[in-house]
Motif scaffolding. Structure first.
Motif, short mmCIF file in Angstrom:
data_model
loop_
_atom_site.label_atom_id
_atom_site.label_comp_id
_atom_site.label_asym_id
_atom_site.label_seq_id
_atom_site.Cartn_x
_atom_site.Cartn_y
_atom_site.Cartn_z
N VAL A 1 0.84 -1.21 0.00
CA VAL A 1 0.00 0.00 0.00
C VAL A 1 0.87 1.26 0.00
N THR A 2 1.93 1.25 0.79
CA THR A 2 2.84 2.39 0.86
C THR A 2 3.43 2.68 -0.51
N TYR A 3 4.01 1.65 -1.11
CA TYR A 3 4.66 1.83 -2.41
C TYR A 3 3.66 2.21 -3.51
N THR A 4 2.48 1.62 -3.47
CA THR A 4 1.48 1.95 -4.49
C THR A 4 1.09 3.42 -4.40
N SER A 5 0.98 3.95 -3.20
CA SER A 5 0.68 5.38 -3.04
C SER A 5 1.78 6.24 -3.65
N LEU A 6 3.01 5.85 -3.43
CA LEU A 6 4.15 6.61 -3.99
C LEU A 6 4.18 6.50 -5.52
N ILE A 7 3.88 5.33 -6.03
CA ILE A 7 3.84 5.13 -7.49
C ILE A 7 2.73 5.98 -8.09
N LYS A 8 1.55 5.99 -7.44
CA LYS A 8 0.43 6.79 -7.94
C LYS A 8 0.75 8.28 -7.93
N ALA A 9 1.50 8.72 -6.94
CA ALA A 9 1.90 10.13 -6.89
C ALA A 9 2.77 10.47 -8.09
N CYS A 10 3.70 9.61 -8.41
CA CYS A 10 4.56 9.83 -9.59
C CYS A 10 3.72 9.81 -10.86
N SER A 11 2.80 8.87 -10.92
CA SER A 11 1.94 8.74 -12.10
C SER A 11 1.12 10.00 -12.34
N LYS A 12 0.65 10.58 -11.26
CA LYS A 12 -0.18 11.78 -11.36
C LYS A 12 0.53 12.90 -12.11
N PHE A 13 1.85 12.95 -11.96
CA PHE A 13 2.63 14.01 -12.60
C PHE A 13 3.44 13.52 -13.79
N GLY A 14 3.16 12.30 -14.24
CA GLY A 14 3.85 11.79 -15.41
C GLY A 14 5.32 11.48 -15.17
N ASP A 15 5.69 11.23 -13.93
CA ASP A 15 7.07 10.92 -13.57
C ASP A 15 7.30 9.42 -13.68
N LEU A 16 7.50 8.96 -14.92
CA LEU A 16 7.67 7.53 -15.15
C LEU A 16 8.93 6.97 -14.47
N PRO A 17 10.08 7.65 -14.55
CA PRO A 17 11.25 7.10 -13.84
C PRO A 17 11.01 6.96 -12.34
N GLY A 18 10.32 7.92 -11.74
CA GLY A 18 10.01 7.82 -10.31
C GLY A 18 9.08 6.66 -10.02
N ALA A 19 8.03 6.50 -10.83
CA ALA A 19 7.08 5.40 -10.63
C ALA A 19 7.77 4.05 -10.76
N VAL A 20 8.59 3.93 -11.79
CA VAL A 20 9.31 2.67 -12.01
C VAL A 20 10.30 2.42 -10.86
N GLY A 21 10.94 3.47 -10.40
CA GLY A 21 11.88 3.34 -9.29
C GLY A 21 11.21 2.80 -8.03
#
Length: 188
Positions: free
Chosen positions: A37-57
């Protein structure tokens, strides 16, 4: 952990990635370990701003910590790729998700359909809409609207007309996006 996840998700949902990361640091300082859940929230935050490298990281860190990404984690990465119309990257992530025995849902497929719409690829959108049916999921108005948007952008009148008929046959009530897209394809 539940409180920290709520704080991280709230900050991430508000677009405050740095605050979400501060809560993650605090979570770790308190001797807790992030969960899916923690990581998914962080991935979704990156996704919201189109930060693919961050989401993948974040997804890679999740896996490195021996956590299994779920459909929401993968879909957030797919959505991030799709926001930029990067159908190939979105498809690669879908394939990775499938290879890990994670089944897509409506949100996953709609993200892929939207990626096709951004590229004016009506036939790609239709392919993903058909995958919803193939997976024995009932397509909803959001998926149909995304496919209609792809038809409108690529001036595929016949495909749009077929989609509209399919919606009617399935008793799916059009929304503003599907109506606008239908009008747009007729006007071209």
């Amino acid at each position: 952990l539940i409180t920290y996840n709520a704080l991280i998700d709230g900050a991430a949902g508000a677009g405050r990635q740095s605050v979400a990361q501060q809560w993650l640091r605090q979570l770790r300082q308190d001797g807790l370990s992030p969960n899916t859940v923690t990581y998914t929230s962080l991935i979704k935050a990156c996704s919201k701003f189109g930060d693919l490298p961050g989401a993948v990281g974040w997804l890679h860190e999740m896996v490195a910590n021996e956590l299994t990404p779920d459909v929401m984690a993968y879909t957030a990465v797919i959505h991030c790729s799709a926001k930029k119309g990067n159908v190939e990257e979105a498809t690669r992530w879908f394939e990775r998700m499938s290879a890990n025995d994670v089944r897509g849902d409506y949100v996953t497929y709609t993200a892929l359909i939207n990626a096709c719409a951004k590229r004016s690829d009506a036939f790609g959108a239709m392919k993903w809409l058909q995958r919803i049916v193939d997976e024995q999921l009932q397509p909803n108005v959001v998926a149909f609207s995304a496919a209609l948007k792809a038809c409108a952008r690529s001036t595929q009148f016949d495909e749009a007309q077929r989609l509209w008929k399919d919606m009617d046959d399935m008793k799916i009530v059009p929304n503003i996006i599907s109506v606008t897209s239908a009008i747009e394809v007729c006007a071209k």
